[in-house]
Structure formats: C-alpha cells, structure tokens
Design an enzyme around this catalytic site. Structure first.
Site, PDB file in Angstrom:
ATOM      1  N   CYS A 298       8.480  -0.135   2.657  1.00 51.03           N
ATOM      2  CA  CYS A 298       7.544   0.808   3.435  1.00 51.03           C
ATOM      3  C   CYS A 298       8.211   1.194   4.874  1.00 51.03           C
ATOM      4  CB  CYS A 298       6.039   0.041   3.578  1.00 51.03           C
ATOM      5  SG  CYS A 298       5.246  -0.402   2.153  1.00 51.03           S
TER       6      CYS A 298
ATOM      7  N   CYS B 298      -1.928  -0.444   9.213  1.00 43.23           N
ATOM      8  CA  CYS B 298      -2.065  -1.288   8.201  1.00 43.23           C
ATOM      9  C   CYS B 298      -3.322  -2.195   8.189  1.00 43.23           C
ATOM     10  CB  CYS B 298      -1.019  -2.198   7.980  1.00 43.23           C
ATOM     11  SG  CYS B 298      -0.830  -3.148   9.451  1.00 43.23           S
TER      12      CYS B 298
ATOM     13  N   CYS C 256      -2.345  -3.893  -0.683  1.00 40.15           N
ATOM     14  CA  CYS C 256      -1.162  -4.819  -0.376  1.00 40.15           C
ATOM     15  C   CYS C 256      -1.083  -4.968   1.209  1.00 40.15           C
ATOM     16  CB  CYS C 256       0.081  -3.828  -0.461  1.00 40.15           C
ATOM     17  SG  CYS C 256       1.323  -4.746  -0.769  1.00 40.15           S
ATOM     18  N   CYS C 257      -1.336  -4.199   1.946  1.00 39.97           N
ATOM     19  CA  CYS C 257      -1.287  -4.694   3.554  1.00 39.97           C
ATOM     20  C   CYS C 257      -2.417  -5.616   3.629  1.00 39.97           C
ATOM     21  CB  CYS C 257      -1.647  -3.144   4.458  1.00 39.97           C
ATOM     22  SG  CYS C 257      -0.194  -2.129   4.510  1.00 39.97           S
TER      23      CYS C 257
ATOM     24  N   CYS D 188       7.590  -3.877   6.588  1.00 40.95           N
ATOM     25  CA  CYS D 188       8.187  -4.312   5.182  1.00 40.95           C
ATOM     26  C   CYS D 188       9.155  -3.321   4.656  1.00 40.95           C
ATOM     27  CB  CYS D 188       6.967  -4.316   4.247  1.00 40.95           C
ATOM     28  SG  CYS D 188       5.830  -5.643   4.446  1.00 40.95           S
TER      29      CYS D 188
END
EC number: 1.8.4.10
Length: 233
Positions: free
Chosen positions: A204, A228, A118-119, A201
């Site tokens: 997170c 990340c 995702c990162c 985010c």
C-alpha cells in the site's frame, strides 16, 4: 471532562519544550503514557527524545504482517542504539485467516471498503489492545502531513479510543525532522532516501515524485482522505 483535561494540559505546557512536556507527562501520568511508533522519521525523533531523557514511557509498534524489510531493519537498529524495548502487537490470527480465505490476499485493491477492512483488522484492532489502560497516547502526527491533520492541536481527545493524544511534532516541518535526524545520528528507514515519505504496509506504499503530496504514496489507487483509521477526528 475530556475537554477540561485537554485545556489544562495545553495551559500547563504552553511554555515547555517538547522534552519538558514529555517529562511532565511521564511524571503526571505515571505508567499511563504510551508512544506508538511505525519507525517513520517523526517517530524516530520522538523515540530518540524518550531514550535520551530516559523517560518511563512505554513504546510499542504494530506489526501488520505486511511491512517492508527496511522497516524491520530500522526497528532492529533502533532497539540496539537506544537500548529500549519496543513492544509489538499483531492482528488477531483468526481475523487475518478469515479475510484471506474469503477475499484473497489483495482484496484491499478492489474497493475503499475492502482496504479499510484490511486496515481495521491489521491496525485498528491491535491498536485498541495496545492503548488499553493508558491515558496519554503520544503520536508522530504533523500538521503538514495531510489536510485532515492541518487543524489538530498539541493535545486532543480521541473519542474513538477514549484517550488524550499528544502530538509533539505537530508544528514541525519535514525539513526540521530531517535535520534533527541528521544532527543526532538517529536511525531512519532507508526507503526515505528513495522517495518514500510516508511508509506503511508494503503493498500500500509507493515512492512519490517531486512536488507530489506527502500522502500521495499511500493507497495511491484511491482518491480518499488517505487515512487508515488509527487517527480519527
């Protein structure tokens, strides 16, 4: 070659202030210096220094699509106060759609691999695009932010992005950062006053308790090195 460039920059700027170094870089690498901001306290200090000295340094940010509203608020206040345009880069739409359609909206909670995926989609790919064509990348990294960053130097070569990084606040403490913000009326994210030190985010990031590590609020369900992929060694 990259090592020689780093050593040369370290030598030439060893007696310079941060502002003098920023000015030197802007002149030495005309139109090739870029600063990435996520609107954290450190980044806000650097934005203020760039704006105050009217330096021709490109400022950009990454909008992952999952930021706090408070982050957008400080984004807006920063542009208004300093009359500086902050270029925004987004993830590739097709990549985000594919991730959500195949793994759902919260896959990052399920494994470190999923979280890093995702990162990568939301941060690393847009950053690669943002840094293209530049030679100097200014960051808000500080040595005390994490163990991974404790042995950095002011200038470093980032092999992953093939660029020289300048970390002007590397040796600053969080207290020094906050003092500069207070003394110079620099806009800051209101979440900082609610225990959020490192802000990314929304899903997170959490506030940290007194005595917790600075990075404890990032990906708090993990016991990894809490990076990340934007800053690799």
């Amino acid at each position: 070659m990259s090592t020689a460039i780093v050593n040369n920059l370290l030598d030439k700027t060893k007696d310079f202030s941060i502002e003098e170094t920023l000015s030197f870089l802007a002149n030495e690498y005309k139109d090739k210096v870029v600063f990435s901001t996520s609107f954290g306290q450190e980044d806000q200090v650097i934005t203020a220094l760039i704006a105050k000295n009217n330096l021709p340094i490109t400022v950009f940010t990454l909008d992952t699509g999952r930021l706090f509203q408070e982050t957008y608020d400080v984004f807006h206040k920063t542009e208004k106060k300093y009359k500086v345009g902050i270029k925004t880069y987004f993830p590739e739409t097709a990549d985000v759609e594919n991730l959500l359609n195949t793994k759902g909206p919260n896959s990052f909670y399920e494994s470190v691999e999923n979280r890093k995926e995702c990162c990568f989609i939301r941060k690393v790919v847009p950053l690669t695009k943002a840094l293209k064509g530049y030679e100097i990348w200014i960051t808000g990294l500080r040595a005390e932010q994490s163990e991974n960053r404790s042995d950095l130097s002011a200038f470093e070569y980032d092999a992953h992005f093939n660029i020289i990084k300048f970390n002007p606040l590397l040796k600053w403490s969080l207290e020094e950062v906050q003092k500069y913000i207070d003394d110079n009326n620099v806009p800051q994210n209101t979440l900082h006053k609610k225990g959020f030190v490192s802000i990314g985010c929304a899903p997170c990031t959490r506030a940290i308790a007194e005595g917790e590590d600075i990075r404890a609020g990032r990906w708090s369900w993990e016991s990894s090195h809490k990076e990340c992929g934007l800053h690799q060694k």
